[in-house]
Design a protein around this motif. Sequence first.
Motif, PDB file in Angstrom:
ATOM      1  N   ILE A 279     -44.830  50.164 -24.150  1.00 28.99           N
ATOM      2  CA  ILE A 279     -45.570  50.721 -25.320  1.00 28.99           C
ATOM      3  C   ILE A 279     -45.803  52.513 -24.487  1.00 28.99           C
ATOM      4  CG2 ILE A 279     -48.419  51.053 -25.420  1.00 28.99           C
ATOM      5  CD1 ILE A 279     -48.319  48.060 -24.905  1.00 28.99           C
ATOM      6  N   VAL A 280     -45.485  52.400 -23.399  1.00 27.75           N
ATOM      7  CA  VAL A 280     -45.846  53.851 -22.496  1.00 27.75           C
ATOM      8  C   VAL A 280     -44.961  54.880 -23.412  1.00 27.75           C
ATOM      9  CG1 VAL A 280     -46.069  55.192 -20.502  1.00 27.75           C
ATOM     10  CG2 VAL A 280     -46.978  53.300 -20.560  1.00 27.75           C
ATOM     11  N   LYS A 281     -43.301  54.218 -23.184  1.00 30.93           N
ATOM     12  CA  LYS A 281     -42.921  54.849 -24.069  1.00 30.93           C
ATOM     13  C   LYS A 281     -42.266  54.999 -25.889  1.00 30.93           C
ATOM     14  CE  LYS A 281     -37.465  54.018 -24.721  1.00 30.93           C
ATOM     15  NZ  LYS A 281     -36.308  52.941 -25.322  1.00 30.93           N
ATOM     16  N   GLN A 282     -43.470  54.011 -25.933  1.00 32.61           N
ATOM     17  CA  GLN A 282     -43.084  53.962 -27.511  1.00 32.61           C
ATOM     18  C   GLN A 282     -44.665  55.319 -28.308  1.00 32.61           C
ATOM     19  OE1 GLN A 282     -45.186  50.648 -29.470  1.00 32.61           O
ATOM     20  NE2 GLN A 282     -44.170  51.466 -31.889  1.00 32.61           N
ATOM     21  N   LEU A 283     -44.985  55.607 -27.043  1.00 35.09           N
ATOM     22  CA  LEU A 283     -46.188  55.818 -27.391  1.00 35.09           C
ATOM     23  C   LEU A 283     -45.944  57.488 -26.730  1.00 35.09           C
ATOM     24  CD1 LEU A 283     -49.653  54.129 -26.840  1.00 35.09           C
ATOM     25  CD2 LEU A 283     -48.429  54.866 -29.033  1.00 35.09           C
TER      26      LEU A 283
ATOM     27  N   ARG B 261     -53.928  50.984 -26.853  1.00 34.36           N
ATOM     28  CA  ARG B 261     -53.106  49.752 -27.294  1.00 34.36           C
ATOM     29  C   ARG B 261     -52.681  48.012 -26.684  1.00 34.36           C
ATOM     30  NH1 ARG B 261     -48.477  51.033 -30.310  1.00 34.36           N
ATOM     31  NH2 ARG B 261     -49.978  53.288 -31.713  1.00 34.36           N
ATOM     32  N   MET B 262     -53.001  48.192 -25.655  1.00 28.72           N
ATOM     33  CA  MET B 262     -52.689  46.707 -25.054  1.00 28.72           C
ATOM     34  C   MET B 262     -54.120  45.481 -25.455  1.00 28.72           C
ATOM     35  SD  MET B 262     -51.790  47.336 -20.803  1.00 28.72           S
ATOM     36  CE  MET B 262     -52.081  49.425 -20.608  1.00 28.72           C
TER      37      MET B 262
ATOM     38  N   GLY C 191     -54.345  42.433 -27.752  1.00 19.67           N
ATOM     39  CA  GLY C 191     -55.247  40.837 -27.764  1.00 19.67           C
ATOM     40  C   GLY C 191     -54.349  40.047 -25.840  1.00 19.67           C
ATOM     41  N   TRP C 192     -54.596  41.172 -25.673  1.00 15.84           N
ATOM     42  CA  TRP C 192     -54.197  41.314 -23.618  1.00 15.84           C
ATOM     43  C   TRP C 192     -55.954  41.335 -23.257  1.00 15.84           C
ATOM     44  CZ3 TRP C 192     -49.912  45.116 -21.776  1.00 15.84           C
ATOM     45  CH2 TRP C 192     -48.540  44.521 -22.480  1.00 15.84           C
TER      46      TRP C 192
ATOM     47  N   ASN D 219     -55.917  45.313 -16.812  1.00 13.66           N
ATOM     48  CA  ASN D 219     -56.075  46.503 -15.530  1.00 13.66           C
ATOM     49  C   ASN D 219     -55.236  45.972 -14.801  1.00 13.66           C
ATOM     50  OD1 ASN D 219     -59.011  47.179 -16.487  1.00 13.66           O
ATOM     51  ND2 ASN D 219     -60.099  45.162 -15.654  1.00 13.66           N
ATOM     52  N   ALA D 220     -54.098  44.761 -14.531  1.00 17.00           N
ATOM     53  CA  ALA D 220     -53.119  45.145 -13.667  1.00 17.00           C
ATOM     54  C   ALA D 220     -51.719  46.466 -14.131  1.00 17.00           C
ATOM     55  CB  ALA D 220     -52.896  43.657 -13.228  1.00 17.00           C
ATOM     56  N   GLN D 221     -51.593  46.279 -15.523  1.00 18.40           N
ATOM     57  CA  GLN D 221     -50.706  46.424 -16.436  1.00 18.40           C
ATOM     58  C   GLN D 221     -51.185  48.347 -16.392  1.00 18.40           C
ATOM     59  OE1 GLN D 221     -48.297  45.593 -16.248  1.00 18.40           O
ATOM     60  NE2 GLN D 221     -47.792  44.406 -18.977  1.00 18.40           N
TER      61      GLN D 221
END
Length: 386
Positions: free
Chosen positions: A96-100, A120-121, A125-126, A132-134
Amino acid sequence: MRDPHYIPRTSRHRSGQAVARLNGRDHYLGAHGSPEAAAAYERLIAEWLADGRRSPADEPTVNDVILAFLDHATAYYKDGGPHGGEVGCIKDVLKIVKQLYGRTPAADFGPRALKVVRDRMIGKGWCRRYINAQVDRIQRMFRWATEEEIVPGSVHHALRAVRGIRKGTPGVRESERVRPGPAASIRVVFPHVPPAIAAMIRFQDHTGCRPEEVCRLRRCHIRQRGKVWVHEPPEHKTDHHDIERRISIGPRAQRVLGPWIDVPDDAYLFSPAGSEAHRNGDRRANRRSPMTPSQTRWGPRARRKRPSGQCDTTVSDRRAIHRACDRAKVEKWSPNQLRHTAATRLRRRHGIEAARIILGHTNLITTQVYAEADLKKAFRVMSRFG
């Protein structure tokens, strides 16, 4: 040898953008053939020449930080070790970080960008705890980049301002608490799982060990002396906290290991290769037609497209159990619930302190998460005194 006065030109990328390669790195300049792309090219070359033909983009981007951190994480969290799944979680969020923000200068990645990644996370639906861990993993990545002097310390300091999502936040899914495995569902899966998986289930139920600990069980790590054996895994979940782990193996668990412990000292007791050999042996013993002379001369295959792994994994263990639950048409449960089941049983019969020692916890608070309170006992007391 390339002309030292050579100046790279632009080319058309398949995305439709103009791209120039300086010092082995691509620089995207905008729509190919547009005045904006031409102006960006002129500015890029001017800065490159003024800086002694060093790329202005030598300032690391978020993509550079991601690649460097993944190399570090892959080496640090050993594949198949107690934290092997950590790399998969890191890759999940860094996609996600890379995509954005992949092409954004790393020094410009701030709290607002982190919150956009977090949104985005949420959209994926996470659950709240996983999100929070991510977020913590992203902050750890930039902390590591600060230690390696890839980014300035102000980046990580600013990212720490992003707090975790609080319970009850609208629009954020909550995860269900891990409960002990349903006893009826555990018993009925045995006819539907391979013998090795059935033995792993029984061993974990008797000892209360973690799923990854039974997957990496080796004979050389088991002290087979006295009435109770002791398994001392060299690597475990809390090893990085310098905490020793000892798994007590009583008579019932020893009987479970009996058919599987006759292996070389450094071999895993439960391995896909061993399970495959056991399955093939059963097929040969139960075949209805006699083997032909040509089949008798067949030996083991010298090469397989996908060789069997050295030991079972928590993923393969869980997948086999879920398939068995589907065949038995019962509620699905996971290997980690067996640890909760054993913890609850130990707490009910022998008290929470005994459960804490056997589970390998350093404090009772952690044990209380695993061991469900005996509500029936509370109900009996309150029926008399309440």
